[in-house]
Design a protein around this motif. Structure first.
Motif, PDB file in Angstrom:
ATOM      1  N   LYS A   8      32.905  90.979  68.863  1.00 42.52           N
ATOM      2  CA  LYS A   8      33.097  92.373  69.288  1.00 42.52           C
ATOM      3  C   LYS A   8      33.161  92.356  70.811  1.00 42.52           C
ATOM      4  N   TYR A  12      37.941  94.329  68.295  1.00 44.76           N
ATOM      5  CA  TYR A  12      37.372  93.447  67.283  1.00 44.76           C
ATOM      6  C   TYR A  12      38.381  92.363  66.911  1.00 44.76           C
ATOM      7  N   ARG A  44      13.748 104.260  62.442  1.00 44.49           N
ATOM      8  CA  ARG A  44      14.111 103.221  61.476  1.00 44.49           C
ATOM      9  C   ARG A  44      15.476 102.644  61.826  1.00 44.49           C
ATOM     10  N   ALA A  45      16.400 103.532  62.206  1.00 43.93           N
ATOM     11  CA  ALA A  45      17.743 103.059  62.561  1.00 43.93           C
ATOM     12  C   ALA A  45      17.658 102.114  63.751  1.00 43.93           C
ATOM     13  N   GLN A  92      16.533  98.826  62.534  1.00 47.56           N
ATOM     14  CA  GLN A  92      17.633  98.091  61.899  1.00 47.56           C
ATOM     15  C   GLN A  92      18.616  97.610  62.966  1.00 47.56           C
ATOM     16  N   ARG A  93      18.870  98.479  63.948  1.00 45.73           N
ATOM     17  CA  ARG A  93      19.791  98.121  65.016  1.00 45.73           C
ATOM     18  C   ARG A  93      19.254  96.916  65.788  1.00 45.73           C
ATOM     19  N   VAL A 104      19.873  93.890  63.822  1.00 41.75           N
ATOM     20  CA  VAL A 104      21.266  93.449  63.940  1.00 41.75           C
ATOM     21  C   VAL A 104      21.480  92.770  65.285  1.00 41.75           C
ATOM     22  N   HIS A 118      31.666  88.588  57.129  1.00 43.64           N
ATOM     23  CA  HIS A 118      31.361  89.521  58.204  1.00 43.64           C
ATOM     24  C   HIS A 118      31.327  90.944  57.654  1.00 43.64           C
ATOM     25  N   THR A 135      27.070 102.601  63.033  1.00 43.10           N
ATOM     26  CA  THR A 135      25.730 102.864  63.570  1.00 43.10           C
ATOM     27  C   THR A 135      25.015 103.923  62.732  1.00 43.10           C
ATOM     28  N   LEU A 160      23.430 102.488  59.541  1.00 38.85           N
ATOM     29  CA  LEU A 160      22.701 101.211  59.625  1.00 38.85           C
ATOM     30  C   LEU A 160      21.440 101.220  58.770  1.00 38.85           C
ATOM     31  N   ASP A 161      20.816 102.378  58.695  1.00 40.34           N
ATOM     32  CA  ASP A 161      19.547 102.430  57.980  1.00 40.34           C
ATOM     33  C   ASP A 161      19.669 103.131  56.628  1.00 40.34           C
ATOM     34  N   THR A 181      23.231 100.870  52.468  1.00 39.89           N
ATOM     35  CA  THR A 181      23.589  99.824  53.434  1.00 39.89           C
ATOM     36  C   THR A 181      22.603  98.663  53.319  1.00 39.89           C
ATOM     37  N   ARG A 182      21.331  99.026  53.286  1.00 45.21           N
ATOM     38  CA  ARG A 182      20.304  97.975  53.172  1.00 45.21           C
ATOM     39  C   ARG A 182      20.473  97.182  51.885  1.00 45.21           C
ATOM     40  N   LEU A 226      23.572  94.974  52.283  1.00 43.17           N
ATOM     41  CA  LEU A 226      23.339  93.880  53.243  1.00 43.17           C
ATOM     42  C   LEU A 226      22.377  92.841  52.687  1.00 43.17           C
ATOM     43  N   VAL A 242      26.540  90.537  60.768  1.00 43.32           N
ATOM     44  CA  VAL A 242      26.566  92.004  60.734  1.00 43.32           C
ATOM     45  C   VAL A 242      26.943  92.514  62.119  1.00 43.32           C
ATOM     46  N   ILE A 243      27.980  93.317  62.156  1.00 42.83           N
ATOM     47  CA  ILE A 243      28.500  93.802  63.439  1.00 42.83           C
ATOM     48  C   ILE A 243      28.460  95.327  63.429  1.00 42.83           C
ATOM     49  N   GLU A 244      27.826  95.871  64.400  1.00 41.49           N
ATOM     50  CA  GLU A 244      27.675  97.327  64.484  1.00 41.49           C
ATOM     51  C   GLU A 244      28.943  97.948  65.060  1.00 41.49           C
ATOM     52  N   VAL A 245      29.412  99.013  64.429  1.00 50.12           N
ATOM     53  CA  VAL A 245      30.597  99.715  64.953  1.00 50.12           C
ATOM     54  C   VAL A 245      30.293 101.211  65.050  1.00 50.12           C
ATOM     55  N   ASP A 246      30.941 101.863  65.986  1.00 52.43           N
ATOM     56  CA  ASP A 246      30.710 103.298  66.118  1.00 52.43           C
ATOM     57  C   ASP A 246      31.331 104.053  64.946  1.00 52.43           C
ATOM     58  N   SER A 298      37.740 102.284  63.954  1.00 51.95           N
ATOM     59  CA  SER A 298      38.037 101.417  65.099  1.00 51.95           C
ATOM     60  C   SER A 298      38.310  99.979  64.669  1.00 51.95           C
TER      61      SER A 298
END
Lengths: 363, 367
Positions: A98, A109, A160-161, A164-165, A168, B11, B16, B19-20, B24-25, B28, B36-40, B44
């Motif tokens: 990324k 990406y 919590r988020a 998790q973040r 990650v 992948h 975001t 995520l929680d 998702t959990r 995953l 794991v790649i975070e995206v807005d 995108s």
């Protein structure tokens, strides 16, 4: 030239040049170039402007032959954002999954289709050297610090988020450089997302320590072996693919996608002449020369049918399908030459013959 | 040394916002080795320009996202609605684990990555809202196949429990998957309709890449019937392959031998049809795919077989099938739909936001 490697500095590139046994070639626009077989390495300079310009110049020079771009170089690990991460990543080679342009907030990406075996990281690209203590970095888009400091709207869920973040992020260090996003953006004008790969070794942790040219070369030397293996692996892969493709092309009487064969991958060809590229010229035609190229063959047929543009496109689609489906359209056409229906007298008659060609192919 | 490709779902891109999320959990947790790649926003990555389906598909990535805006779409008049007045479809996921050569998703989406919307609760809430107004017939798997990903997502389990609890709701789950446990585990309900797409072996092996064989699918059909589900069989699309009559006659016979036809809810028959915009995209992206390069007729914004061929294929199938089921239980691709199409245009579906607006107006010719 199938593989283009881009480096910002000679000290980053030198160990890789040695590993891949590249030889200096004629440069252009102040870009030093090193080449061997299907690999070209260019030293494009530091900063996003030079990176974008250098990428564009070299990709333009290589043209459509380019199959992958590898950006190889150094980066800073932003420890400030990840205090819980491993003690040191210096000298570790990462693949970026990324890339964010810190100036524009845009994120890119690259497709992660190759198993390089490298750990992965998130990259940020800025236009100047930055240290993690810089005030500007605190607002860097997407930074862990920014995210965790964002006002919570829903209370516990955000906590919590954030956890998790953090989890990650824990597995994905944040690296900072001055070229990646620019290379991606310039590269995207020529290549697909699966054709770009970004490899970054960590030279420092952004705390302001001096990275000397000697240190840079030493660190690159430690990573060049892994990078060279990836380059050779890709080279091998592309040449194997090309070999398979050429075998398919040389089979007489068949095409890339012969009738309902699921094992054959689609090729990149677009035009009828390309899908008909295996024509072996053995059939006897009344008015078409045996040594006609597929393009000539189509052109003569269009002329003999007195095709309008619409008819020509229609004919082209019939023949393209017939070729792909393994239908012997040349015998069909030959039979019309033998009976004297081709060349047709006029367009009206040509239309009739076109309908009969259609029926023969689609029946 | 060659470089190997990453495996499917090596992948996972996660918005975001989710995520929680529990789903998702859950997802995953089944891919502990995945990056794991975070995206807005999922767009995108999903809507990037210049993607290559062929290159991406073997290393397909998974994108976990939240669906915003409208989640249920009214089916277009051109869609086969099986005589249901309140015909809707929804999109709990986009793209598919299978790689069917003719799939319209390849013309609609620019890449091969798969999106799963984890906020099922929002989908169910919107459905509940609609159910307060009138009954709903809802297709769950128009832009994906949910059955092969059920172990991973549990989407069908949630939808099925919801359906069983709401008398006004019927759902269709269209699939090519041969998984049998799914049907043993879902609650049996006469408003949960498994719809199996069946094709001759020739078509399965050449065009429906990665899908189970006909024999395996027939076993799954049988299981679903035996479990008590009102099963639909879809011979759609029927292809005019060389020797198509023999192939499809054999297909119907094989179906009748494997499945108690009298216990089927109904049968759907259709031929290949695709919006012109998607066909243009697919012809460009898959220049060596015979089924895409077939010289279909383009009329009123969509490609289809010649009228006489369509009638010939449909009549042929109906003649075969009426040996086993009454004519009224056989649904044909509506011939009226083609006249309706003449009044419509078929816009492009290049980005998700446009796709959202366009859903419900696009002729579907997927399975």
């Amino acid at each position: 030239m199938k593989i283009l490697i881009l480096c910002a500095l000679y000290q980053e590139a030198a160990p890789l040049i040695r590993k891949l046994e590249l030889k200096k070639a004629d440069g252009r626009h102040g870009i030093d170039i090193y080449i061997k077989d299907d690999v070209m390495l260019g030293i494009i300079g530091t900063g996003p402007v030079r990176a974008a310009a250098g990428t564009a110049v070299l990709l333009e020079r290589i043209g459509s032959d380019s199959q992958i771009l590898i950006s190889y170089g150094s980066s800073a690990f932003l420890r400030e954002f990840q205090p819980d991460s491993a003690s040191s990543y210096t000298g570790v080679l990462f693949q970026l999954n990324k890339i964010t342009n810190a100036d524009s907030d845009r994120t890119f990406y690259p497709d992660m289709i190759w198993n390089t075996g490298l750990p992965e990281a998130e990259g940020f690209t800025g236009s100047r050297i930055m240290y993690s203590t810089d005030p500007g970095m605190q607002n860097m888009p997407g930074s862990a610090r920014t995210a965790s400091e964002r006002p919570s709207e829903t209370g516990t869920a955000d906590v919590r988020a954030d956890t998790q973040r953090a989890a990650v992020r824990q597995n994905s260090p944040i690296l900072y450089d001055m070229e990646s996003a620019a290379i991606y953006q310039a590269g995207a004008m020529f290549l697909r997302p699966d054709q770009m790969m970004f490899l970054r070794f960590v030279s420092d942790d952004g705390s302001g320590e001096k990275v000397t040219p000697k240190l840079l070369e030493e660190l690159s030397t430690g990573c060049a072996g892994e990078a060279a293996q990836i380059v050779r692996g890709l080279e091998e892969n592309f040449s194997r693919k090309e070999h398979q493709s050429s075998i398919l092309c040389n089979e007489p009487g068949t095409s890339h996608g012969s009738k309902f064969d699921k094992t054959k991958p689609p090729a990149e060809s677009e035009q009828l002449q390309q899908t008909c590229g295996d024509f072996n010229g053995q059939e006897c035609r009344a008015s078409l020369r045996d040594d006609d190229s597929p393009q000539d063959e189509l052109r003569h047929l269009v002329s003999d049918l007195h095709c309008s543009k619409t008819m020509e496109l229609e004919l082209q689609q019939y023949l393209r399908y017939a070729q792909l489906a393994g239908i012997d359209w040349r015998s069909v056409v030959d039979s019309f030459y033998r009976t004297g229906d081709l060349p047709s007298a006029d367009r009206v008659h040509g239309k009739t013959i076109l309908r009969r060609i259609e029926e023969s192919i689609l029946r | 040394m060659t470089l190997t490709r990453n495996k499917r779902f090596s992948h996972i891109y996660v918005e975001t916002e989710v995520l929680d999320h529990p789903r998702t959990r859950q997802i995953l947790s089944q891919f502990p080795d995945a990056g794991v790649i975070e995206v807005d926003r999922y767009e995108s990555i999903f809507n990037r320009s210049g993607q290559s389906y062929q290159e991406q598909f073997p290393s397909q990535s998974l994108i976990l996202a939240a669906k915003h805006g409208t989640k249920l779409y009214q089916g277009a008049p051109v869609c086969q609605d099986f005589d249901n007045r309140w015909f809707y479809y929804t999109v709990p996921a986009m793209n598919c684990l299978y790689n069917c050569a003719y799939c319209w998703l390849k013309g609609m989406y620019s890449g091969a990555d798969m999106v799963v919307f984890v906020n099922t609760e929002d989908f169910l809430a919107e459905t509940e809202e609609l159910l307060r107004q009138h009954p709903v017939y809802l297709c769950l798997a128009y832009e994906t196949d949910l059955v092969p990903i059920e172990n991973m997502t549990s989407l069908l389990a949630d939808w099925s429990a919801f359906t069983a609890a709401h008398a006004g709701l019927s759902v269709e789950i269209r699939t090519k998957c041969a998984a049998r446990d799914v049907w043993r585990e879902l609650p049996v309900c006469d408003r949960i309709i498994p719809a199996f797409t069946l094709s001759p072996d020739e078509v399965v092996s050449s065009m429906e890449r990665g899908t189970p064989s006909l024999e395996e699918r027939l076993q799954a059909v049988r299981t679903a019937v035996e479990c008590g589900f009102p099963v639909r069989i879809c011979y759609d699309p029927v292809f005019r392959i060389p020797g198509w009559k023999e192939a499809y006659a054999w297909l119907v016979q094989a179906t009748a031998e494997a499945v108690p036809m009298e216990r089927l809810r109904d049968i759907s028959v259709g031929t290949f049809r695709l919006s012109a915009e998607y066909m243009r995209n697919m012809r460009k992206r898959f220049p060596d795919e015979p089924v895409i390069q077939y010289p279909y007729v383009c009329e009123h914004g969509y490609y289809h077989n010649r009228e006489a061929d369509i009638r010939g294929m449909e009549d042929f199938m109906v003649n075969l099938l009426t040996e086993y089921v009454p004519r009224e239980r056989i649904f044909l691709e509506s011939r009226e739909s083609r006249s309706i199409c003449s009044e419509r245009t078929f816009p492009a579906g290049r980005v998700a936001s446009q796709q959202d607006a366009e859903r419900g107006r696009i002729l579907r010719g997927r399975q």
